[in-house]
Design an enzyme around this catalytic site. Sequence first.
Site, short mmCIF file in Angstrom:
data_model
loop_
_atom_site.label_atom_id
_atom_site.label_comp_id
_atom_site.label_asym_id
_atom_site.label_seq_id
_atom_site.Cartn_x
_atom_site.Cartn_y
_atom_site.Cartn_z
CG ASP A 73 -2.19 0.77 1.05
OD1 ASP A 73 -2.29 1.53 0.07
OD2 ASP A 73 -3.10 0.61 1.87
CD GLU A 98 -10.26 1.75 1.68
OE1 GLU A 98 -10.00 1.90 2.89
OE2 GLU A 98 -9.44 1.28 0.87
#
Length: 630
Positions: free
Chosen positions: A395, A450
């Site tokens: 990430d 999200e």
Amino acid sequence: MSLRNRIRALSIVLCGALASTMLLAVDARAEEAGWTVRDRPGGPTAELRLDRASGALGLSVSRAGETVLAPSPVGIVTERADFSTGLSFLGRSDRTVDEHYRTAAGKDRNRTVHMREARFRFRTGAGARLDVVVRASADGVAYRYDLPGDTGNVLQETSAFTLPEGSSAWLGAYRKDNENLFDAYTAAGAPAGEYMMQALFRTGNSYALVAESDLTGSYSGARLVHDAGSSTYRVKLWDPQVRTTGALTTPWRAVVTGDLATVTESTFTDDLAPASKVRDTSWIKPGRALWTWLAGGREAGQSLEMQKGYVDYAAARHWPYTVVDAGWYFDPAQWDVTDPDWQTHSWIPELVRYGRERGVGIQVWIHHRDLDTAEERAQWLPTLEKWGVKGVKIDFMDSEAQETFQWYDRILPETASHHLLVNFHGSTIPKGIQRTWPHVMSLEGVNGEEKKTNTARHLTTLPFTRNVIGSMDFTPGAFHRPNRPNAGSDASELGLSVLYESGIQNLAGTPESYDARPEARHFLEQLPDAWDSTRLLAGEPGTSAVLGRRSGNRWFIGGMYAGAAHTAEVPLRIGSGRWLVETLTDGPAGPVRTARTVRGGDTLSVDVVSDGGFAAVACRWSPGRTSCDR
């Protein structure tokens, strides 16, 4: 043969050769202003033109009598040469590209490539050389620059895409992680600014998706720049200079084009990419995963007992993976990595053992900053392999700079050598990476589940834009999230698990939310781990999207609609004969399953709620069959 006859024969041969040479020269002069490249009748045609006065190149694309791309600038500028003007034509050579390859993930696993390639050779007045390589296939046109000499660092491209007047556009404003909403404009009426390199346009009956392929650390990532009132979208590179040494081949500038079904089902950007660099792919296994971040957040990542509970739940569903997100490891700077037992700080090996006993593999999140040096990768990657971890979710790269793509070039073979599946978040978008590195299961590069800013228009645009060019980790299934735009439609949320393709389909709900919706849970239990083929059944960007994806002899269907409640009509383009179709629509207490018998080619009527949709599975009908369960 007498000497006289020999001389006569030789003269005939020489005259014939001279005549052929003169004919070729005449043809070259006649074609100097324009050349076409087309793979097959009815497919898109690329036309490359050289303006004799300025020596500038332009490219246009047409299909079925329509202009898809108006004449658009082609060129590149380096420190030592300007290839945007002053060019003269040297020659052309053609070849056919025929390939077959198999992928682990994607719209379909078996791919056949057939393209026509033409290489056009040019030089500047100062003698610098440029080749423009153009490819055309049934579903797209692409070009790239090949600089055979050392012309120094690249300063800019003059590449651009000019749309015909009146074209529609679906665009997302540029972000370094490619996470922004798509919305609808006209090509000329879109606000001035920078847009992601995944822009969809429509002219008449033809669609064109602008993308790129085969981007490595030899170059820089690109975005589109639009000026107010213009129908031209210019290519802008991330870096002010692209560092080069010697010859350079740039990424492909691609236009996926055809009717909407052709574009949606296309694998063109993968087809342009180099063949797999992973020899043994037997360990690469796509699949569904219970992703626990939205289910439990950092607390779940710090709790072995919670993670064991998730493993138990995944095992009961026959989901092959769980993904442990942030919180499972401390900052490595606080660890003494010179201590041979530093790995004992983690409980991941115990979770891997627990999962292995239950048939569930463990994937783990890790921050890019902990893998950005060779020393860190040498610490982490062998350790994760030794623990038995199946994959890494890396990430926060948050960059499309040349330096970042050089990091991708290093991490990709290293993760493959340690048999680690990869899911990139905070990242670029696929750009053909999944053909070359098939252990890349998915990339984020999307305003996903999200986020709190999604719209139904965005959800119905993604299948025609971002998800066309490769796996997309949207993370569907978060029934417990009240801020999703389709919060009133559990059936559409279920349908997203089919509508959006991802090699690792991270299901983002809580176990409690699945248990409260038994029909939804049952559908997700039936969901395959990979697809054999994909078909667009209905849709229009920003309004609706219905896709069918086949696994074996079953079709799974996902549909999403933006707007008012209505009865949707879906053509069942899944094959002739009789089918048993089980649809899941919204009821007062969650998704409701209804079975009916239909014929392939018939229209399926489905009631959908406002900003809602549906899910379905279809199997071959036989007497007495009442379910598509295996």
